[in-house]
Design a protein around this motif. Structure first.
Motif, PDB file in Angstrom:
ATOM      1  N   CYS A  84      29.760 -14.338 -53.259  1.00  0.00           N
ATOM      2  CA  CYS A  84      30.560 -13.939 -54.291  1.00  0.00           C
ATOM      3  C   CYS A  84      30.013 -12.476 -54.477  1.00  0.00           C
ATOM      4  O   CYS A  84      29.902 -12.008 -55.624  1.00  0.00           O
ATOM      5  CB  CYS A  84      30.560 -14.561 -55.335  1.00  0.00           C
ATOM      6  N   ASP A 109      33.035  -8.023 -63.355  1.00  0.00           N
ATOM      7  CA  ASP A 109      34.167  -8.561 -62.350  1.00  0.00           C
ATOM      8  C   ASP A 109      34.425  -9.929 -62.652  1.00  0.00           C
ATOM      9  O   ASP A 109      33.574 -10.956 -62.108  1.00  0.00           O
ATOM     10  CB  ASP A 109      33.646  -8.266 -60.922  1.00  0.00           C
ATOM     11  N   ARG A 112      34.903 -12.082 -59.462  1.00  0.00           N
ATOM     12  CA  ARG A 112      33.712 -12.480 -58.983  1.00  0.00           C
ATOM     13  C   ARG A 112      32.938 -13.718 -59.641  1.00  0.00           C
ATOM     14  O   ARG A 112      32.301 -14.761 -59.219  1.00  0.00           O
ATOM     15  CB  ARG A 112      32.866 -11.237 -58.811  1.00  0.00           C
ATOM     16  N   CYS A 115      34.646 -16.915 -58.817  1.00  0.00           N
ATOM     17  CA  CYS A 115      34.130 -17.206 -57.496  1.00  0.00           C
ATOM     18  C   CYS A 115      32.765 -17.983 -57.676  1.00  0.00           C
ATOM     19  O   CYS A 115      32.556 -18.888 -56.994  1.00  0.00           O
ATOM     20  CB  CYS A 115      33.821 -16.118 -56.782  1.00  0.00           C
TER      21      CYS A 115
END
Length: 214
Positions: A84, A109, A112, A115
């Motif tokens: 990630c 983010d 992310r 993730c």
């Protein structure tokens, strides 16, 4: 600021009272085992005339602590790949220091962050890293997990960036929460993912040796 990591790391309280043991090599991985001795518990009312108290060593806790600044290399690692985009820690900004009452949470983010939660859910082998900035201050708490099966090598560096001070740097191996724990936050908002990451491991310290994926 010691409260920042209390939930995820119960680590300092759980492990720092154990003496550091000898380093052992296993292939390319170096681990540090520590031991404690269980207290004897006397019993009464026996008929054999022999005491039934026992003294057995506790399972060794696989951990390593550092003095001073961030170490040049972690002692406990399988050198798994970054997941990630974790070559650089993902930054969360919160308005409070408390782990479970962080106030407003923003993340640079969100995809992310999700993730990372999905990697924890799926037990993806690799490393994830994030840090916390509190409001407009420069308090930071770099954290990282190296995911190894159902366990994680948990690493923490706590300090105040403004003063260029880092302290309480350590690593320890702990069990991951079950996959279903991460199911909802893998699609959650910044707060949901933050809470998942900060509560992603069980408080138990696992023994060595460290077994790395082939």
């Amino acid at each position: 600021m010691r409260r920042v990591l209390t939930a995820l790391f119960g680590l300092a309280a759980a492990c720092t009272d154990r003496p550091i043991g000898e380093d052992t090599d296993s292939g390319s991985t170096t681990s540090t085992a520590t031991t404690t001795t269980a207290a004897e518990v006397p019993t009464t009312g026996t008929t054999s005339g022999e005491p039934e108290s026992t003294s057995e060593p506790a399972e060794p806790c696989l951990e390593h602590e550092y003095e001073g600044v961030h170490p040049p290399a972690w002692m406990l690692t399988c050198d798994l790949p970054d997941l990630c985009g974790s070559e650089e820690p993902l930054m969360f900004t919160t308005t409070n220091l408390e782990v479970f009452d962080p106030g407003e949470v923003e993340v640079e983010d969100l995809e992310r962050a999700r993730c990372m939660a999905a990697a924890l859910r799926d037990r993806s082998p690799g490393q994830i890293a994030w840090l916390q900035v509190v409001g407009v201050d420069v308090v930071w708490s770099p954290l990282s997990l190296e995911l190894v099966g159902d366990a994680a090598l948990v690493r923490s560096v706590r300090g105040v960036k403004e003063l260029i001070i880092e302290e309480d740097t350590f690593e320890v191996i702990r069990p991951l929460r079950p996959p279903e724990f991460f199911a909802a936050c893998a699609e959650g908002d910044a707060l949901a993912v933050w809470l998942c990451l900060m509560d992603s491991v069980e408080p138990t310290c696992l023994p060595g040796p460290l077994t790395c994926p082939e």
